[in-house]
Write an enzyme that holds these catalytic residues in place. Sequence first.
Site, PDB file in Angstrom:
ATOM      1  N   LYS A  26      -5.922 -10.023  -5.900  1.00  0.00           N
ATOM      2  CA  LYS A  26      -7.049 -10.512  -5.188  1.00  0.00           C
ATOM      3  C   LYS A  26      -8.451  -9.630  -5.454  1.00  0.00           C
ATOM      4  O   LYS A  26      -8.183  -8.144  -5.891  1.00  0.00           O
ATOM      5  CB  LYS A  26      -6.842 -10.630  -3.763  1.00  0.00           C
ATOM      6  CG  LYS A  26      -6.649  -9.282  -3.035  1.00  0.00           C
ATOM      7  CD  LYS A  26      -6.540  -9.303  -1.355  1.00  0.00           C
ATOM      8  CE  LYS A  26      -6.445  -8.139  -0.996  1.00  0.00           C
ATOM      9  NZ  LYS A  26      -6.394  -7.689   0.402  1.00  0.00           N
ATOM     10  N   LYS A  54     -12.160  -4.375  -2.608  1.00  0.00           N
ATOM     11  CA  LYS A  54     -12.916  -3.028  -2.563  1.00  0.00           C
ATOM     12  C   LYS A  54     -12.194  -1.941  -3.307  1.00  0.00           C
ATOM     13  O   LYS A  54     -12.817  -1.287  -4.091  1.00  0.00           O
ATOM     14  CB  LYS A  54     -13.101  -2.404  -0.958  1.00  0.00           C
ATOM     15  CG  LYS A  54     -13.971  -3.293  -0.446  1.00  0.00           C
ATOM     16  CD  LYS A  54     -13.970  -3.030   0.990  1.00  0.00           C
ATOM     17  CE  LYS A  54     -14.304  -4.478   1.867  1.00  0.00           C
ATOM     18  NZ  LYS A  54     -13.704  -4.129   3.310  1.00  0.00           N
ATOM     19  N   LYS A 112       0.690  -1.084   0.140  1.00  0.00           N
ATOM     20  CA  LYS A 112       0.151   0.063   0.108  1.00  0.00           C
ATOM     21  C   LYS A 112       0.702   0.993  -0.067  1.00  0.00           C
ATOM     22  O   LYS A 112       0.152   2.395  -0.213  1.00  0.00           O
ATOM     23  CB  LYS A 112      -1.020   0.119   1.288  1.00  0.00           C
ATOM     24  CG  LYS A 112      -2.165  -1.017   1.159  1.00  0.00           C
ATOM     25  CD  LYS A 112      -3.152  -0.475   2.184  1.00  0.00           C
ATOM     26  CE  LYS A 112      -4.316  -1.281   1.604  1.00  0.00           C
ATOM     27  NZ  LYS A 112      -5.643  -0.993   2.692  1.00  0.00           N
TER      28      LYS A 112
HETATM   29  P1  TYM Z   1     -10.923  -6.399   5.142  1.00  0.00           P
HETATM   30  O1  TYM Z   1     -11.780  -5.343   5.548  1.00  0.00           O
HETATM   31  O2  TYM Z   1      -9.889  -5.906   3.981  1.00  0.00           O
HETATM   32  O3  TYM Z   1     -11.610  -7.758   4.937  1.00  0.00           O
HETATM   33  C1  TYM Z   1     -12.404  -8.573   5.470  1.00  0.00           C
HETATM   34  C2  TYM Z   1     -12.284  -9.681   5.547  1.00  0.00           C
HETATM   35  O4  TYM Z   1     -12.442 -10.343   4.035  1.00  0.00           O
HETATM   36  C3  TYM Z   1     -11.394 -11.123   3.664  1.00  0.00           C
HETATM   37  N1  TYM Z   1     -11.286 -10.756   2.358  1.00  0.00           N
HETATM   38  C4  TYM Z   1     -11.039 -11.874   1.494  1.00  0.00           C
HETATM   39  N2  TYM Z   1     -10.693 -13.065   1.479  1.00  0.00           N
HETATM   40  C5  TYM Z   1     -10.693 -13.771   0.258  1.00  0.00           C
HETATM   41  N3  TYM Z   1     -10.378 -13.352  -0.969  1.00  0.00           N
HETATM   42  C6  TYM Z   1     -10.531 -11.986  -1.208  1.00  0.00           C
HETATM   43  N4  TYM Z   1     -10.449 -11.441  -2.128  1.00  0.00           N
HETATM   44  C7  TYM Z   1     -10.806 -11.173  -0.054  1.00  0.00           C
HETATM   45  N5  TYM Z   1     -10.961  -9.828   0.386  1.00  0.00           N
HETATM   46  C8  TYM Z   1     -10.783  -9.702   1.576  1.00  0.00           C
HETATM   47  C9  TYM Z   1     -10.098 -10.474   4.519  1.00  0.00           C
HETATM   48  O5  TYM Z   1      -9.039 -11.566   4.540  1.00  0.00           O
HETATM   49  C10 TYM Z   1     -10.620 -10.335   5.788  1.00  0.00           C
HETATM   50  O6  TYM Z   1     -11.002 -11.523   6.622  1.00  0.00           O
HETATM   51  N6  TYM Z   1      -6.957  -5.995   8.318  1.00  0.00           N
HETATM   52  C11 TYM Z   1      -8.420  -6.641   8.181  1.00  0.00           C
HETATM   53  C12 TYM Z   1      -9.312  -6.127   9.002  1.00  0.00           C
HETATM   54  C13 TYM Z   1      -9.160  -6.294  10.555  1.00  0.00           C
HETATM   55  C14 TYM Z   1      -9.140  -7.544  11.364  1.00  0.00           C
HETATM   56  C15 TYM Z   1      -8.940  -7.246  12.695  1.00  0.00           C
HETATM   57  C16 TYM Z   1      -9.555  -8.626  10.739  1.00  0.00           C
HETATM   58  C17 TYM Z   1      -8.896  -5.248  11.403  1.00  0.00           C
HETATM   59  N7  TYM Z   1      -8.820  -5.825  12.774  1.00  0.00           N
HETATM   60  C18 TYM Z   1      -8.813  -8.203  13.477  1.00  0.00           C
HETATM   61  C19 TYM Z   1      -9.142  -9.933  11.800  1.00  0.00           C
HETATM   62  C20 TYM Z   1      -9.201  -9.623  13.053  1.00  0.00           C
HETATM   63  C21 TYM Z   1      -9.059  -6.249   6.917  1.00  0.00           C
HETATM   64  O7  TYM Z   1      -8.193  -5.231   6.146  1.00  0.00           O
HETATM   65  O8  TYM Z   1      -9.965  -6.819   6.299  1.00  0.00           O
END
Ligand code: TYM
Length: 333
Positions: free
Chosen positions: A194, A197, A113
Amino acid sequence: MTRVFSGIQPSGDLHLGNQLGALVNWVGMQERADCVYCVVDLHAMTSPAEHDPATLRQRTVDAATTLLAVGVDPERSILFVQSHVHEHAECTWLFNCIAGFGELRKQPQFKDKSEGQESVSVGLFDYPVLQTSDILLYHADEVPVGEDQRHHIELARDLGQRFNHRFGEVFTLPKAIHPQAAARVMDLQEPTNKMSKSTSSEKGVVYLLDDPTRIAKKIKSAVTDSATDIRYDRDAKPGVSNLLEILAAATGRSIEDLAAEHDGHGYGAFKTAVAEAVVELLRPIQQRHAELAADPAEVARLLDDGAHRARTIAADTLQRAKDAMGLLPRGAA
Ligand code: TYM
């Protein structure tokens, strides 16, 4: 009972990658564990260029509404907004003081990023430490996430272990739980990236609230390859393999079975089957979403209740961590 924690950023509409990579497990784990789920709005502020206050507020409500529609059950689980529980930010400071600059600089998500960006916020750099606090404040044993979060969960383990070693046992060390298929759903137009969003083209992303016609159109125009065989090979056939993973996750069947069944019948029929499975998967979610979106006051009430319940746990853990680190308790001398 096993404690589960996970979070999702309100940084755009939720998509099929979120659903198959994480949310299916969020919902399923409610059957056997004590679950805490969070809309991580503080994380969504770490890229200043994407941070618009009115949009953030709206997306936070939308994300919570979608989580309820997907099947997060506020009777059984805790659902809350991260900034409603100030312990997350405070605990981050404690971990900042034991995390190393070098280990954060090496985090793959930070590297991705920040590369080529003119200005990078300290928040983006510190992002995984806030995520560590999210997880460790609730003594989570298991964290259901997509494959892209693997390094962040490893960092949470490392920092928890380091803290316990230096200051005494306060934190539980978590492990990541990934789904069998679709732990990394790829963009339909660029199947080596991947699904995300923050993608350049919406055509490659199936949003959970896309209508059936749109879903079918996106899947039917998914990039595959010039051959005709349907088999699983991430390197040689990334597009077809991605569709096989999506179909497996949406139907609960194995990739091998599905490849055997569809091979020899052409990509067109295969894509139609994938589109139908995804439409059926999302239909009940869309129906529940429409009902919930009509009653925002109820969503606000549920989130307020969730924040109260979350705080009870987080405040206790934070106090123990502060005591262990030698911060003077108020009223003591
Ligand atoms: P985020 O908001 O990007 O995504 C939320 C969840 O969706 C999963 N995900 C995917 N899984 C498979 N294929 C994809 N293309 C894909 N895109 C997103 C992510 O792996 C995630 O599980 N850093 C985290 C948010 C977070 C978090 C936490 C997660 C903040 N604190 C504590 C677990 C525990 C994030 O950006 O997820």
